[in-house]
Motif scaffolding. Structure first.
Motif, PDB file in Angstrom:
ATOM      1  N   PHE A 233     -50.067 -12.833  68.564  1.00  0.00           N
ATOM      2  CA  PHE A 233     -51.127 -13.649  67.973  1.00  0.00           C
ATOM      3  C   PHE A 233     -51.789 -14.511  69.053  1.00  0.00           C
ATOM      4  CE2 PHE A 233     -49.634 -12.354  63.906  1.00  0.00           C
ATOM      5  CZ  PHE A 233     -50.577 -12.751  62.957  1.00  0.00           C
ATOM      6  N   LYS A 234     -50.962 -15.124  69.897  1.00  0.00           N
ATOM      7  CA  LYS A 234     -51.475 -16.031  70.923  1.00  0.00           C
ATOM      8  C   LYS A 234     -52.393 -15.309  71.910  1.00  0.00           C
ATOM      9  CE  LYS A 234     -49.862 -19.441  74.304  1.00  0.00           C
ATOM     10  NZ  LYS A 234     -48.646 -20.057  74.934  1.00  0.00           N
ATOM     11  N   GLU A 235     -52.016 -14.065  72.275  1.00  0.00           N
ATOM     12  CA  GLU A 235     -52.821 -13.283  73.220  1.00  0.00           C
ATOM     13  C   GLU A 235     -54.234 -13.041  72.714  1.00  0.00           C
ATOM     14  OE1 GLU A 235     -50.632  -9.711  73.786  1.00  0.00           O
ATOM     15  OE2 GLU A 235     -49.022 -10.655  74.945  1.00  0.00           O
ATOM     16  N   ARG A 236     -54.415 -13.046  71.389  1.00  0.00           N
ATOM     17  CA  ARG A 236     -55.726 -12.769  70.797  1.00  0.00           C
ATOM     18  C   ARG A 236     -56.387 -14.030  70.246  1.00  0.00           C
ATOM     19  NH1 ARG A 236     -55.998  -7.117  70.065  1.00  0.00           N
ATOM     20  NH2 ARG A 236     -54.331  -6.201  71.338  1.00  0.00           N
ATOM     21  N   GLN A 243     -42.337 -19.702  60.987  1.00  0.00           N
ATOM     22  CA  GLN A 243     -41.741 -19.474  59.674  1.00  0.00           C
ATOM     23  C   GLN A 243     -42.197 -18.143  59.073  1.00  0.00           C
ATOM     24  OE1 GLN A 243     -42.623 -22.515  56.768  1.00  0.00           O
ATOM     25  NE2 GLN A 243     -41.601 -21.413  55.105  1.00  0.00           N
ATOM     26  N   VAL A 244     -43.401 -17.708  59.426  1.00  0.00           N
ATOM     27  CA  VAL A 244     -43.925 -16.439  58.911  1.00  0.00           C
ATOM     28  C   VAL A 244     -43.047 -15.284  59.386  1.00  0.00           C
ATOM     29  CG1 VAL A 244     -45.863 -14.832  58.930  1.00  0.00           C
ATOM     30  CG2 VAL A 244     -46.279 -17.294  58.782  1.00  0.00           C
ATOM     31  N   ASN A 264     -49.286  -6.550  60.631  1.00  0.00           N
ATOM     32  CA  ASN A 264     -50.594  -5.943  60.900  1.00  0.00           C
ATOM     33  C   ASN A 264     -51.653  -6.542  59.978  1.00  0.00           C
ATOM     34  OD1 ASN A 264     -52.725  -3.738  60.198  1.00  0.00           O
ATOM     35  ND2 ASN A 264     -51.879  -3.044  62.147  1.00  0.00           N
ATOM     36  N   VAL A 265     -51.324  -6.664  58.686  1.00  0.00           N
ATOM     37  CA  VAL A 265     -52.272  -7.216  57.720  1.00  0.00           C
ATOM     38  C   VAL A 265     -52.474  -8.710  57.961  1.00  0.00           C
ATOM     39  CG1 VAL A 265     -52.710  -7.644  55.275  1.00  0.00           C
ATOM     40  CG2 VAL A 265     -51.760  -5.452  56.001  1.00  0.00           C
ATOM     41  N   LEU A 266     -51.379  -9.419  58.236  1.00  0.00           N
ATOM     42  CA  LEU A 266     -51.501 -10.856  58.507  1.00  0.00           C
ATOM     43  C   LEU A 266     -52.404 -11.107  59.716  1.00  0.00           C
ATOM     44  CD1 LEU A 266     -47.805 -11.997  57.906  1.00  0.00           C
ATOM     45  CD2 LEU A 266     -49.806 -12.563  56.493  1.00  0.00           C
ATOM     46  N   SER A 274     -57.720 -19.371  64.285  1.00  0.00           N
ATOM     47  CA  SER A 274     -57.046 -19.898  63.098  1.00  0.00           C
ATOM     48  C   SER A 274     -55.549 -19.627  63.152  1.00  0.00           C
ATOM     49  CB  SER A 274     -57.642 -19.286  61.832  1.00  0.00           C
ATOM     50  OG  SER A 274     -59.009 -19.611  61.711  1.00  0.00           O
ATOM     51  N   ALA A 275     -54.837 -20.197  62.175  1.00  0.00           N
ATOM     52  CA  ALA A 275     -53.380 -20.058  62.112  1.00  0.00           C
ATOM     53  C   ALA A 275     -52.978 -19.225  60.899  1.00  0.00           C
ATOM     54  CB  ALA A 275     -52.724 -21.427  62.040  1.00  0.00           C
ATOM     55  N   CYS A 276     -51.963 -18.401  61.103  1.00  0.00           N
ATOM     56  CA  CYS A 276     -51.367 -17.624  60.011  1.00  0.00           C
ATOM     57  C   CYS A 276     -50.172 -18.398  59.483  1.00  0.00           C
ATOM     58  CB  CYS A 276     -50.939 -16.258  60.520  1.00  0.00           C
ATOM     59  SG  CYS A 276     -50.087 -15.244  59.290  1.00  0.00           S
TER      60      CYS A 276
END
Length: 377
Positions: A233-236, A243-244, A264-266, A274-276
């Motif tokens: 996630f951070k790389e993009r 927790q996710v 993949n969907v998340l 933004s944050a997941c």
């Protein structure tokens, strides 16, 4: 090639998108280059096929060996096995140039006329399932090629336990003889049915007894997968709440395939910058269930009535024990225990459910969740 989504859901896309398995990669690679054969055992969807591809992509193997991966899950006979074996070799050699693949074609004289060529002169396996008339002859030729190739060969046969379903019960002894005599090739026999693989390789009465190094592949560690997911996630330019990863891992028992599909969907639902968060997990699960809904509905409809009832009961139970008892039949309004027993046998044969000791669970976790959402709820 940089992928749009770093959470790969189909196949091996390279080391950048492969999570951990450093110890397993090192061990398998060391064993192979030191002339060992391996039996790699794990439940399906843990990622053993991707691990094999990852090992074959290591510098110590990629440039020094010819590597072939053969999936025999769909095979039902020795003829099918030989067909998949030959096709895998052609597909593996084709990108390496005429000098490489021509040697194989010259050796497999029994089916040479069935190998066609495209407009660029590239070979293509022209045989379909059931079309090899003398599989033992062709198998002998395939092993002759492996033993005389100009590089050592590594062959992975995936879902190897499938050979126990062939009508020809000589296949184990035949393959064991070929493998033993083939000094220029070494093998990984991977399988997802622990008890069948165990019988093949640990029973003193079976031909493959004590002929391999046995390895059991466990799920990825939570710490490693959490680190991997956060980094991707951070790389993009996105953020993943730790927790996710923890909750996805817990919900799907660390089984790589399901985790990757949810992540993949998340990832695709999280805008850049933004944050997941954990609040998005249920929507990601439902996204996957909705896509597969028509397929699951058709599969359920096509089951024999008694199998369908037992299948739904096992899903409702989660982990079902004492399924042959009168109490279980009464709880779920099932027919007699003997009828339940027959249904269970059919469901196991079709891989709809899996057994561990006295416990039964629905094999496809997404199917089980779909049932809970659409049928049982």
């Amino acid at each position: 090639m940089k992928l749009n989504n770093p959470f790969v859901t189909n196949g091996y896309a390279g080391a950048e998108y492969f999570c951990d398995r450093e110890a397993e990669t090192r061990q398998i690679t060391e064993l192979l280059v030191n002339e060992n054969n391996i039996a790699l055992i794990s439940p399906r969807r843990i990622g053993k096929t991707e691990l094999i591809h990852h090992c074959f992509a290591q510098p110590g193997i990629k440039d020094k060996y010819y590597t072939f991966v053969i999936d025999i899950y769909s095979t039902n006979s020795v003829s099918d096995l030989v067909n998949m074996f030959g096709k895998a070799i052609i597909d593996g050699l084709r990108p390496l140039g005429r000098k490489v693949w021509e040697k194989f074609i010259n050796i497999v004289s029994s089916i040479r006329s069935e190998i066609s060529f495209d407009i660029n002169g590239q070979p293509s396996w022209g045989l379909g399932i059931g079309e090899i008339k003398n599989p033992e002859v062709t198998l002998d030729e395939i092993f002759a090629y492996l033993n005389n190739a100009d590089k050592p060969c590594l062959v992975a046969i995936d879902e190897f336990q499938q050979i126990t379903n062939y009508g020809d019960k000589r296949i184990e002894a035949l393959l064991r003889t070929y493998v033993q005599r083939c000094v220029n090739a070494h093998f990984i026999f991977s399988g997802s049915h622990r008890h069948l693989m165990g019988e093949i390789f640990t029973s003193p009465a079976r031909p493959f007894y004590q002929s391999v190094v046995l390895m059991n592949l466990k799920p990825l560690s939570l710490d490693k997968y959490r680190e991997f997911a956060i980094d991707k996630f951070k790389e993009r330019g996105k953020t993943l709440d730790p927790q996710v990863a923890d909750e996805v891992y817990s919900r799907f028992d660390g089984i790589t395939s399901y985790m990757q599909r949810i992540m993949n969907v998340l990832f695709l639902k999280t805008p850049e910058g933004s944050a997941c968060t954990a609040a998005m997990i249920d929507d990601a699960i439902n996204y996957n269930l909705d896509i597969a809904s028509d397929t699951y509905e058709a599969m359920l409809r096509q089951m024999p009535e008694k199998q369908r009832a037992v299948f739904i009961a096992i899903s409702a139970e989660g982990t079902a024990r004492n399924v042959r008892s009168g109490a279980f039949a009464k709880k779920y309004h099932l027919p007699s225990p003997s009828s339940v027993n027959s249904a269970i046998k059919g469901l196991l044969e079709k891989d709809f459910i899996t057994q561990s000791g006295d416990a039964y669970v629905v094999y496809d976790k997404f199917f089980s969740l779909w049932l809970l959402r659409n049928v049982i709820a």
